[in-house]
Design a protein around this motif. Structure first.
Motif, PDB file in Angstrom:
ATOM      1  N   PRO A  27       0.867  -1.213  -0.027  1.00 43.20           N
ATOM      2  CA  PRO A  27       0.111   0.088  -0.046  1.00 43.20           C
ATOM      3  C   PRO A  27       0.916   1.425   0.218  1.00 43.20           C
ATOM      4  CG  PRO A  27      -0.603  -1.518   1.673  1.00 43.20           C
ATOM      5  CD  PRO A  27       0.792  -2.003   1.441  1.00 43.20           C
ATOM      6  N   PRO A  28       0.199   2.548  -0.300  1.00 45.05           N
ATOM      7  CA  PRO A  28       1.117   3.714  -0.214  1.00 45.05           C
ATOM      8  C   PRO A  28       1.842   3.828   0.952  1.00 45.05           C
ATOM      9  CG  PRO A  28      -1.058   4.018  -1.159  1.00 45.05           C
ATOM     10  CD  PRO A  28      -1.126   2.467  -0.565  1.00 45.05           C
ATOM     11  N   LEU A  29       2.877   4.388   0.853  1.00 46.61           N
ATOM     12  CA  LEU A  29       3.682   4.554   2.301  1.00 46.61           C
ATOM     13  C   LEU A  29       2.969   5.339   3.393  1.00 46.61           C
ATOM     14  CD1 LEU A  29       6.389   4.564   3.931  1.00 46.61           C
ATOM     15  CD2 LEU A  29       7.020   6.476   2.630  1.00 46.61           C
ATOM     16  N   LEU A  30       2.187   6.382   2.914  1.00 44.18           N
ATOM     17  CA  LEU A  30       1.699   7.257   4.084  1.00 44.18           C
ATOM     18  C   LEU A  30       0.698   6.274   4.539  1.00 44.18           C
ATOM     19  CD1 LEU A  30       1.379  10.727   2.604  1.00 44.18           C
ATOM     20  CD2 LEU A  30       3.340   9.717   3.961  1.00 44.18           C
ATOM     21  N   ASP A  31      -0.129   5.534   4.132  1.00 44.53           N
ATOM     22  CA  ASP A  31      -1.007   4.614   4.758  1.00 44.53           C
ATOM     23  C   ASP A  31      -0.375   3.638   5.739  1.00 44.53           C
ATOM     24  OD1 ASP A  31      -3.003   5.909   3.081  1.00 44.53           O
ATOM     25  OD2 ASP A  31      -3.265   3.998   1.999  1.00 44.53           O
ATOM     26  N   ARG A  32       0.755   3.268   5.498  1.00 44.46           N
ATOM     27  CA  ARG A  32       1.540   2.323   6.435  1.00 44.46           C
ATOM     28  C   ARG A  32       2.113   3.147   7.523  1.00 44.46           C
ATOM     29  NH1 ARG A  32       5.879   0.416   2.506  1.00 44.46           N
ATOM     30  NH2 ARG A  32       4.794   1.511   0.816  1.00 44.46           N
ATOM     31  N   LEU A  33       2.811   4.311   7.250  1.00 45.92           N
ATOM     32  CA  LEU A  33       2.889   5.129   8.441  1.00 45.92           C
ATOM     33  C   LEU A  33       1.883   5.138   9.529  1.00 45.92           C
ATOM     34  CD1 LEU A  33       5.097   7.777   6.985  1.00 45.92           C
ATOM     35  CD2 LEU A  33       5.754   5.747   7.803  1.00 45.92           C
ATOM     36  N   HIS A  34       0.652   5.706   8.947  1.00 50.28           N
ATOM     37  CA  HIS A  34      -0.404   5.627   9.597  1.00 50.28           C
ATOM     38  C   HIS A  34      -0.915   4.672  10.456  1.00 50.28           C
ATOM     39  CE1 HIS A  34      -4.461   6.784  11.263  1.00 50.28           C
ATOM     40  NE2 HIS A  34      -4.886   5.852  10.604  1.00 50.28           N
ATOM     41  N   ALA A  35      -0.794   3.592   9.981  1.00 55.15           N
ATOM     42  CA  ALA A  35      -1.059   2.138  10.687  1.00 55.15           C
ATOM     43  C   ALA A  35      -0.339   1.860  11.633  1.00 55.15           C
ATOM     44  CB  ALA A  35      -0.925   1.013   9.501  1.00 55.15           C
ATOM     45  N   ILE A  36       1.188   2.071  11.359  1.00 58.00           N
ATOM     46  CA  ILE A  36       2.297   1.784  12.400  1.00 58.00           C
ATOM     47  C   ILE A  36       2.355   2.570  13.516  1.00 58.00           C
ATOM     48  CG2 ILE A  36       4.866   2.092  12.531  1.00 58.00           C
ATOM     49  CD1 ILE A  36       5.088   0.903   9.503  1.00 58.00           C
ATOM     50  N   SER A  37       1.952   3.894  13.324  1.00 59.46           N
ATOM     51  CA  SER A  37       1.748   4.911  14.378  1.00 59.46           C
ATOM     52  C   SER A  37       0.572   4.774  15.381  1.00 59.46           C
ATOM     53  CB  SER A  37       1.658   6.394  13.825  1.00 59.46           C
ATOM     54  OG  SER A  37       1.290   7.161  14.697  1.00 59.46           O
ATOM     55  N   SER A  38      -0.488   4.062  14.503  1.00 60.03           N
ATOM     56  CA  SER A  38      -1.745   3.990  15.339  1.00 60.03           C
ATOM     57  C   SER A  38      -1.679   2.678  16.187  1.00 60.03           C
ATOM     58  CB  SER A  38      -2.754   3.511  14.301  1.00 60.03           C
ATOM     59  OG  SER A  38      -3.164   4.949  13.437  1.00 60.03           O
ATOM     60  N   ALA A  39      -0.737   1.809  15.810  1.00 58.59           N
ATOM     61  CA  ALA A  39      -0.439   0.650  16.599  1.00 58.59           C
ATOM     62  C   ALA A  39       0.441   0.735  17.785  1.00 58.59           C
ATOM     63  CB  ALA A  39      -0.016  -0.527  15.666  1.00 58.59           C
ATOM     64  N   GLY A  40       1.168   2.095  18.019  1.00 58.63           N
ATOM     65  CA  GLY A  40       1.933   2.436  19.027  1.00 58.63           C
ATOM     66  C   GLY A  40       3.266   2.085  18.917  1.00 58.63           C
ATOM     67  N   PHE A  41       3.954   1.911  17.631  1.00 60.37           N
ATOM     68  CA  PHE A  41       5.197   1.845  17.376  1.00 60.37           C
ATOM     69  C   PHE A  41       6.027   3.132  17.503  1.00 60.37           C
ATOM     70  CE2 PHE A  41       3.730  -2.201  15.676  1.00 60.37           C
ATOM     71  CZ  PHE A  41       4.596  -3.014  15.901  1.00 60.37           C
TER      72      PHE A  41
END
Length: 356
Positions: A27-41
């Motif tokens: 998926p697009p990088l910004l979508d991945r950054l959002h998911a990673i941040s949302s999960a508490g990394f």
């Protein structure tokens, strides 16, 4: 022997940006950054392919891998996007096929040109660590006497900017596939800004498992002897590597491949463990079979409490790729971290179950 649970709660966690979502259609990088941040990394490992792909969309044209002026602009924008999501950039990766080229060769010239370009990218994205994988360049193309001097030279280039080198054993490497191999090299390099990137897949996938056999295990010895040998290797790791020489531990498991791979390199020259790595690496506790816990506990027994970083390439058990809910997947990785450290601390089954 279990390790102290309270100290494990201090471990920072990262996620490799390239490894969230379908390995063959990320998926697009910004979508991945959002998911990673949302999960508490707390941070990401930033991958060079992600800089290229994000650059193509951000700049509106295809970015040449050696156009470092453009790549630095892209890296600076990625840092801004990470900061907006409360993410640091822990490491730039994967710097490959660097060390050991013959003097005067085109390969050596290219390696050091890339090194200087990647250092510029590190400056642009605010990252202070470069991951270098033990090269899989065919051994006949290498001068092994150059490996240590090349890494020393790279370490010195990095140190000019206050940067570090994390050297990783890639289990398909042509010269250093095991942790003992890279640890021996790091000791010989003898630079205070050079340490290890250890990896549960690279360690167990090289010394214990084998994608070319029907059992999925190394078969040069019987299973009982294999277990003894691997246990001894991990005991040695826990006793011999100083904790400050481990810069991070990457976490992933592996699926047993549906049918054994050919032992020969593929048409691109990639060895079987390299092919295995690309598509068959799920989160621990999710269908894999490697002794991830054993590797993690051995690393923790050194006293290491630095970065645990999740680098998974989950193309499903068939390796065909699958679409994923990346927000749920990133959260699952965060939950795996809780369960893994609880297990390493010797928590009860009920306590571990509560972390799921």
């Amino acid at each position: 022997m279990a390790v102290d649970y309270a100290t494990l709660l201090t471990i920072p966690i990262s996620y490799a940006s390239c490894s969230l979502g379908n390995p063959n259609d990320p998926p697009p990088l910004l979508d991945r950054l959002h998911a990673i941040s949302s999960a508490g990394f707390s941070a990401i490992e930033l991958s060079f392919p992600d800089i290229l792909s994000f650059g193509n969309s951000h700049l509106g044209h295809e970015v040449d891998p050696k156009d470092y002026d453009s790549l630095c602009k892209v890296a600076s924008e990625i840092q801004k996007q990470c900061q907006q999501r409360n993410l640091g950039i822990m490491m730039l990766q994967p710097f490959a096929n660097f060390e050991g080229w013959k003097e005067g060769s085109d390969g050596r010239k290219d390696a050091f040109e890339r090194a200087r370009g990647w250092i510029r990218i590190m400056q642009a994205c605010g990252c202070d660590m470069l991951q270098v994988g033990s090269t899989d360049t065919p051994i006949e193309d290498l001068d092994k006497s150059r490996i240590v001097p090349d890494l020393r030279e790279l370490a010195d280039l990095l140190k000019e900017h206050g940067f570090k080198l994390a050297y990783e054993n890639w289990c398909w490497s042509s010269h250093a596939p095991d942790w003992k191999d890279v640890w021996g090299i790091v000791k010989e390099v003898d630079r205070d800004n050079v340490g290890l990137c250890l990896d549960t897949f690279q360690t167990a996938g090289g010394e214990w498992a084998d994608p070319t056999t029907a059992s999925g295990l190394l078969e040069d010895v019987g299973k009982e002897d294999l277990e003894k040998r691997f246990k001894k290797s991990l005991e040695d790791l826990g006793k011999t590597i100083p904790k400050d020489k481990i810069y991070l531990l990457q976490i992933s498991d592996a699926y047993k491949v549906p049918s054994p791979f050919s032992a020969e390199a593929d048409e691109s020259g990639l060895r079987p463990r390299g092919r295995w790595s690309h598509d068959f690496r799920p989160l621990p506790y999710n269908g894999g079979y490697l002794p991830v816990f054993d590797v993690a506990q051995a690393v923790l027994k050194t006293g290491f409490r630095g970065w645990f970083s999740y680098e998974v390439f989950d193309g499903d058990a068939q390796g065909k790729g699958k679409q994923q809910d990346i927000i749920a997947y990133a959260q699952a990785a965060s939950n795996v971290q809780k369960r893994l450290i609880a297990e390493c601390a010797g928590r009860s089954e009920d306590e571990i179950e509560a972390t799921r």
